[in-house]
Write a protein that holds these residues in place. Structure first.
Motif, mmCIF file in Angstrom:
data_model
loop_
_atom_site.group_PDB
_atom_site.id
_atom_site.type_symbol
_atom_site.label_atom_id
_atom_site.label_comp_id
_atom_site.label_asym_id
_atom_site.label_seq_id
_atom_site.Cartn_x
_atom_site.Cartn_y
_atom_site.Cartn_z
ATOM 1 N N GLN A 1 1.174 -1.189 0.343
ATOM 2 C CA GLN A 1 0.209 -0.170 0.151
ATOM 3 C C GLN A 1 0.750 0.829 0.530
ATOM 4 O O GLN A 1 1.066 2.453 -0.720
ATOM 5 C CB GLN A 1 -1.235 -0.068 1.289
ATOM 6 N N ILE A 2 1.847 1.386 0.689
ATOM 7 C CA ILE A 2 2.654 2.717 1.215
ATOM 8 C C ILE A 2 3.514 2.379 -0.285
ATOM 9 O O ILE A 2 3.590 3.791 -0.904
ATOM 10 C CB ILE A 2 3.663 2.454 2.073
ATOM 11 N N ALA A 3 4.204 1.421 -0.734
ATOM 12 C CA ALA A 3 4.694 1.637 -2.359
ATOM 13 C C ALA A 3 3.362 2.306 -3.317
ATOM 14 O O ALA A 3 4.404 3.235 -3.947
ATOM 15 C CB ALA A 3 5.425 0.245 -2.690
ATOM 16 N N GLN A 4 2.055 1.581 -3.273
ATOM 17 C CA GLN A 4 1.630 2.644 -4.362
ATOM 18 C C GLN A 4 1.726 3.931 -4.336
ATOM 19 O O GLN A 4 1.690 4.445 -5.198
ATOM 20 C CB GLN A 4 0.237 1.472 -4.384
ATOM 21 N N GLN A 5 1.351 4.260 -2.531
ATOM 22 C CA GLN A 5 0.737 5.700 -3.322
ATOM 23 C C GLN A 5 2.052 6.644 -3.230
ATOM 24 O O GLN A 5 2.477 7.143 -3.508
ATOM 25 C CB GLN A 5 0.833 5.625 -1.407
ATOM 26 N N LEU A 6 3.550 5.686 -2.958
ATOM 27 C CA LEU A 6 4.671 6.532 -3.290
ATOM 28 C C LEU A 6 4.226 6.575 -5.263
ATOM 29 O O LEU A 6 6.044 7.264 -5.358
ATOM 30 C CB LEU A 6 6.127 5.995 -2.675
ATOM 31 N N GLY A 7 3.692 5.898 -6.372
ATOM 32 C CA GLY A 7 3.895 5.363 -7.477
ATOM 33 C C GLY A 7 4.568 4.326 -8.059
ATOM 34 O O GLY A 7 4.763 4.301 -8.891
ATOM 35 N N THR B 1 5.686 0.139 -9.111
ATOM 36 C CA THR B 1 4.439 -0.217 -10.044
ATOM 37 C C THR B 1 3.918 -1.547 -8.915
ATOM 38 O O THR B 1 4.904 -1.640 -8.524
ATOM 39 C CB THR B 1 4.877 -0.072 -11.570
ATOM 40 N N ILE B 2 3.419 -2.339 -9.362
ATOM 41 C CA ILE B 2 3.032 -3.780 -9.062
ATOM 42 C C ILE B 2 4.388 -4.529 -9.342
ATOM 43 O O ILE B 2 4.510 -5.268 -8.477
ATOM 44 C CB ILE B 2 1.657 -4.649 -9.653
ATOM 45 N N GLU B 3 4.769 -4.028 -10.397
ATOM 46 C CA GLU B 3 6.172 -5.246 -11.094
ATOM 47 C C GLU B 3 7.305 -4.632 -10.185
ATOM 48 O O GLU B 3 8.458 -5.538 -9.442
ATOM 49 C CB GLU B 3 6.345 -5.082 -12.437
ATOM 50 N N GLN B 4 7.481 -3.079 -10.150
ATOM 51 C CA GLN B 4 8.479 -2.685 -9.310
ATOM 52 C C GLN B 4 7.782 -3.667 -7.636
ATOM 53 O O GLN B 4 9.388 -3.850 -7.094
ATOM 54 C CB GLN B 4 8.954 -1.496 -9.334
ATOM 55 N N ILE B 5 7.499 -3.085 -7.193
ATOM 56 C CA ILE B 5 6.562 -4.025 -6.310
ATOM 57 C C ILE B 5 7.000 -5.325 -5.512
ATOM 58 O O ILE B 5 7.569 -5.719 -5.057
ATOM 59 C CB ILE B 5 5.119 -3.626 -5.709
ATOM 60 N N GLU C 1 15.534 5.584 -6.391
ATOM 61 C CA GLU C 1 14.258 5.769 -7.789
ATOM 62 C C GLU C 1 13.725 6.702 -6.623
ATOM 63 O O GLU C 1 13.265 8.203 -7.506
ATOM 64 C CB GLU C 1 13.493 4.895 -7.349
ATOM 65 N N LEU C 2 13.433 7.244 -5.453
ATOM 66 C CA LEU C 2 12.657 7.941 -4.558
ATOM 67 C C LEU C 2 13.433 9.864 -5.099
ATOM 68 O O LEU C 2 13.111 10.680 -5.128
ATOM 69 C CB LEU C 2 12.244 7.741 -3.281
ATOM 70 N N ASP C 3 15.201 9.392 -5.034
ATOM 71 C CA ASP C 3 15.541 10.267 -4.874
ATOM 72 C C ASP C 3 15.719 10.974 -5.797
ATOM 73 O O ASP C 3 16.014 12.365 -6.798
ATOM 74 C CB ASP C 3 16.960 10.800 -4.367
ATOM 75 N N ASP C 4 15.634 9.882 -6.862
ATOM 76 C CA ASP C 4 15.431 10.800 -8.913
ATOM 77 C C ASP C 4 14.057 11.529 -8.858
ATOM 78 O O ASP C 4 14.045 12.410 -9.659
ATOM 79 C CB ASP C 4 15.252 9.052 -9.713
ATOM 80 N N ARG C 5 13.187 11.056 -8.451
ATOM 81 C CA ARG C 5 11.750 11.409 -8.399
ATOM 82 C C ARG C 5 11.688 12.945 -8.048
ATOM 83 O O ARG C 5 11.532 13.857 -8.718
ATOM 84 C CB ARG C 5 10.795 10.988 -7.761
ATOM 85 N N ILE C 6 12.765 12.897 -7.024
ATOM 86 C CA ILE C 6 12.772 14.205 -6.466
ATOM 87 C C ILE C 6 13.196 15.073 -6.751
ATOM 88 O O ILE C 6 12.671 16.468 -6.923
ATOM 89 C CB ILE C 6 12.663 14.789 -4.564
ATOM 90 N N GLN C 7 14.164 14.751 -7.422
ATOM 91 C CA GLN C 7 15.045 15.515 -7.915
ATOM 92 C C GLN C 7 14.323 16.738 -9.314
ATOM 93 O O GLN C 7 14.603 17.657 -9.858
ATOM 94 C CB GLN C 7 16.288 15.147 -9.229
ATOM 95 N N ARG C 8 13.306 15.648 -9.847
ATOM 96 C CA ARG C 8 12.805 15.557 -11.522
ATOM 97 C C ARG C 8 11.706 16.884 -11.325
ATOM 98 O O ARG C 8 11.600 17.185 -11.970
ATOM 99 C CB ARG C 8 12.087 14.934 -11.925
#
Length: 154
Positions: free
Chosen positions: A56-62, A64-68, A96-103
């Motif tokens: 649930q947390i991973a999905q809220q962070l965006g 995918t099911i495959e990544q999870i 991945e989260l750090d990359d998204r934050i920078q974008r």
């Protein structure tokens, strides 16, 4: 899976706040496994409560099911994941989260001028891409995605 240490799908749904159909979906997607008791009912290990909380947390962070699924595959199948197991997953997601934050920061910092002018044709605009020069870097708003502005006209 010893039946005395397992819980039914209804109990799992109650503990996670998920519907029974969502749990069945996550099971069919390979995010958790169950065994069937003599009556054919699904039985889950108690650690699946935490596993589904992670989903649930991973999905809220965006993610995918495959990544999870890829991350959960690293967890032990026959024992409850420990702090070290979860820390390893956390490290994997952090990049991945750090990359998204920078974008997102680049988008925030460059979007003001674009929204203000609306024309996308100013030479100073971070989105400017005359004759699709930035197309060499791939699809999408290349400069906002962090590509260098070497193709921009000055």
């Amino acid at each position: 899976m010893a039946l005395m240490k397992t819980i039914g799908i209804g109990d799992l749904a109650g503990r996670t706040g998920l519907s029974v159909s969502a749990i069945r979906y996550y099971e069919s997607a390979g995010l958790l496994n169950s065994e069937r008791n003599a009556a054919g009912q699904r039985r889950f290990v108690r650690s699946d409560i935490r596993r589904l909380a992670f989903v649930q947390i991973a999905q809220q962070l965006g993610f995918t099911i495959e990544q999870i699924r890829e991350q959960l595959a690293a967890l032990p199948a026959k024992r409850t994941p420990n702090k070290k197991d979860w820390s390893n997953i956390s490290r994997n997601f952090r990049k991945e989260l750090d990359d998204r934050i920078q974008r997102m920061i680049r988008l925030r910092d460059n979007l003001d001028g674009c929204i203000g002018c609306g024309c996308l044709s100013l030479r100073a605009c971070a989105l400017l891409n005359p004759d699709d020069k930035a197309g060499k870097g791939g699809a999408g708003p290349r400069y906002l995605l962090g590509d260098s502005s070497e193709y921009k006209e000055t």
